[in-house]
Design a protein around this motif. Structure first.
Motif, short mmCIF file in Angstrom:
data_model
loop_
_atom_site.label_atom_id
_atom_site.label_comp_id
_atom_site.label_asym_id
_atom_site.label_seq_id
_atom_site.Cartn_x
_atom_site.Cartn_y
_atom_site.Cartn_z
N ARG A 123 42.27 28.57 36.40
CA ARG A 123 43.43 29.38 36.79
C ARG A 123 44.38 28.62 37.71
O ARG A 123 45.29 29.20 38.27
CB ARG A 123 42.94 30.67 37.45
CG ARG A 123 42.33 31.62 36.42
CD ARG A 123 41.41 32.65 37.04
NE ARG A 123 40.97 33.61 36.02
CZ ARG A 123 40.03 33.39 35.12
NH1 ARG A 123 39.40 32.21 35.11
NH2 ARG A 123 39.69 34.29 34.23
N ASP A 178 40.34 40.62 41.63
CA ASP A 178 41.05 40.44 40.37
C ASP A 178 40.07 40.11 39.26
O ASP A 178 40.28 40.50 38.11
CB ASP A 178 42.10 39.33 40.51
CG ASP A 178 43.21 39.74 41.47
OD1 ASP A 178 44.10 40.49 41.04
OD2 ASP A 178 43.15 39.34 42.64
N PHE A 179 39.03 39.35 39.59
CA PHE A 179 37.94 39.17 38.65
C PHE A 179 36.66 38.86 39.40
O PHE A 179 36.67 38.41 40.54
CB PHE A 179 38.27 38.15 37.57
CG PHE A 179 38.14 36.70 37.95
CD1 PHE A 179 36.99 35.99 37.66
CD2 PHE A 179 39.19 36.02 38.56
CE1 PHE A 179 36.88 34.65 37.97
CE2 PHE A 179 39.09 34.68 38.87
CZ PHE A 179 37.92 33.99 38.58
N SER A 236 25.84 41.02 33.30
CA SER A 236 26.60 41.97 34.09
C SER A 236 25.64 42.99 34.69
O SER A 236 24.43 42.97 34.43
CB SER A 236 27.66 42.66 33.23
OG SER A 236 28.54 43.40 34.05
N TYR A 253 29.10 48.03 37.05
CA TYR A 253 30.41 47.46 36.79
C TYR A 253 31.15 48.19 35.67
O TYR A 253 32.38 48.08 35.56
CB TYR A 253 30.30 45.97 36.45
CG TYR A 253 29.72 45.12 37.55
CD1 TYR A 253 29.43 45.67 38.80
CD2 TYR A 253 29.43 43.79 37.36
CE1 TYR A 253 28.89 44.90 39.81
CE2 TYR A 253 28.88 43.01 38.37
CZ TYR A 253 28.61 43.57 39.59
OH TYR A 253 28.06 42.82 40.59
N GLN A 254 30.42 48.92 34.85
CA GLN A 254 31.05 49.66 33.76
C GLN A 254 31.42 51.09 34.16
O GLN A 254 32.03 51.80 33.36
CB GLN A 254 30.09 49.69 32.56
CG GLN A 254 29.79 48.30 32.02
CD GLN A 254 28.91 48.33 30.78
OE1 GLN A 254 28.26 49.33 30.48
NE2 GLN A 254 28.89 47.23 30.04
N GLN A 284 35.96 50.13 38.41
CA GLN A 284 36.92 49.34 37.64
C GLN A 284 37.99 48.68 38.50
O GLN A 284 38.36 47.52 38.27
CB GLN A 284 37.57 50.22 36.57
CG GLN A 284 36.60 50.74 35.52
CD GLN A 284 35.82 49.62 34.85
OE1 GLN A 284 36.38 48.75 34.21
NE2 GLN A 284 34.50 49.64 35.01
N GLY A 310 37.65 44.23 38.67
CA GLY A 310 38.63 43.54 37.85
C GLY A 310 38.00 43.07 36.54
O GLY A 310 37.15 43.75 35.97
N GLU A 311 38.41 41.89 36.07
CA GLU A 311 37.77 41.31 34.89
C GLU A 311 36.39 40.78 35.27
O GLU A 311 36.25 40.11 36.29
CB GLU A 311 38.61 40.15 34.33
CG GLU A 311 40.00 40.53 33.87
CD GLU A 311 40.76 39.30 33.38
OE1 GLU A 311 40.11 38.26 33.09
OE2 GLU A 311 41.99 39.37 33.32
N HIS A 326 33.32 38.32 34.42
CA HIS A 326 32.93 37.14 33.67
C HIS A 326 31.47 36.80 34.01
O HIS A 326 31.14 36.68 35.19
CB HIS A 326 33.82 35.94 34.01
CG HIS A 326 35.25 36.15 33.69
ND1 HIS A 326 35.83 35.67 32.54
CD2 HIS A 326 36.24 36.80 34.37
CE1 HIS A 326 37.11 36.01 32.51
NE2 HIS A 326 37.38 36.70 33.61
#
Length: 224
Positions: free
Chosen positions: A45, A183-184, A191, A195-196, A201, A205-206, A208
C-alpha cells in the motif's frame, strides 16, 4: 490459501500451544512469519511514514518484527511502546532486542498520560499499526492504551490492526470502549468468528488472513 474454518480465542491459543509442544515450531518462528507477512501487506500500500503502536505481549512482538521488515524495505518507522521495557518477555523480547540493536526509534509511552511526542508522531504518520492488544483480551483497554486508541481513531492516518483491532472481542465481535477502528486487519492462521458480526464491521475493515506456517495436521487437530 484455501478457505479455513474460523478459530475462536480458545482455539487460537491451542494452535500456539500445539505448535510448540507437539509440532516443534518455536513461537519466535511463528512471530517472524506473522510480522513479515503483515509488513508485506502494508508495503503493497506504499506507506510513507509508519507509527507502530506496541503493547506488552506477543501482539507487540509482531509489531517489532513488522518494524524491522519495513525498515529493511526503506520505510520510515517509529515504535510507540505502551508498556515498560521490563514487562516485555519471551519471543517478544527477542524481537524487541533486535530493533533496539538496529537503532529503530522507540517512544516510551507507558506513563498514565500520553506523552506529547506520541501526538506529534501520530500527526506525521500516514499509517498506524495497531499491535497493542491481542485476541486474548476481553476487558476494556486501560490507560494509556485507551487514550492512544482515541487519538488514533481521531487522526487522519490509515490504520492496520494486527490480528485484531485493540478492544474488539474476537469471538463475539463486540467492541469495548474504546476500540480501534481499522481500515484493514491482518489476522493470523484463519479469520475469527466475531469479525463477521455486524457490530465488528466498522472496526475490522478489510480482513486479510496471513499464513504463518502452521501445518494442516495441526489445524485439523485443533478444529476436530
Amino acid at each position: 490459501m484455501s478457505v479455513r474454518p474460523l478459530l475462536t480465542r480458545e482455539q487460537s491459543r491451542a494452535v500456539d500451544t500445539l505448535a510448540a509442544e507437539k509440532y516443534h515450531i518455536p513461537g519466535v518462528i511463528l512471530m517472524e512469519n506473522a510480522g513479515r507477512g503483515s509488513a508485506e501487506l502494508l508495503f503493497a500500500r506504499k506507506p510513507a511514514n509508519v507509527l507502530i503502536c506496541c503493547g506488552p505481549g506477543n501482539n507487540g512482538g509482531d509489531g517489532y518484527v513488522i518494524a524491522r521488515h519495513l525498515d529493511l524495505l526503506g520505510v520510515p518507522v517509529i515504535i510507540a511502546l505502551f508498556c515498560s521495557r521490563e514487562r516485555i518477555q519471551g519471543d517478544a523480547l527477542i524481537n524487541f532486542k533486535i530493533i533496539e540493536a538496529a537503532g529503530i526509534e522507540i517512544l516510551d509511552c507507558a506513563a498514565e498520560h500520553l506523552c506529547e511526542s506520541f501526538a506529534a508522531q501520530l500527526s506525521q504518520a500516514d499509517w498506524v499499526i495497531d499491535a497493542m492488544l491481542g485476541t486474548g483480551v476481553t476487558s476494556p483497554p486501560r490507560e494509556p492504551i485507551a487514550s492512544a486508541i482515541g487519538q488514533i481513531n481521531a487522526s487522519k492516518a490509515q490504520v492496520m490492526a494486527i490480528d485484531i483491532p485493540s478492544g474488539l472481542d474476537c469471538d463475539t465481535g463486540q467492541p469495548n470502549a474504546p476500540t480501534i477502528e481499522a481500515d484493514f486487519t491482518a489476522t493470523f492462521v484463519t479469520s475469527k468468528p466475531g469479525y463477521q458480526k455486524p457490530a465488528a464491521q466498522s472496526y475490522v475493515g478489510e480482513v486479510h488472513v496471513v499464513d504463518i506456517g502452521t501445518p494442516q495436521a495441526l489445524l485439523r487437530e485443533v478444529l476436530r
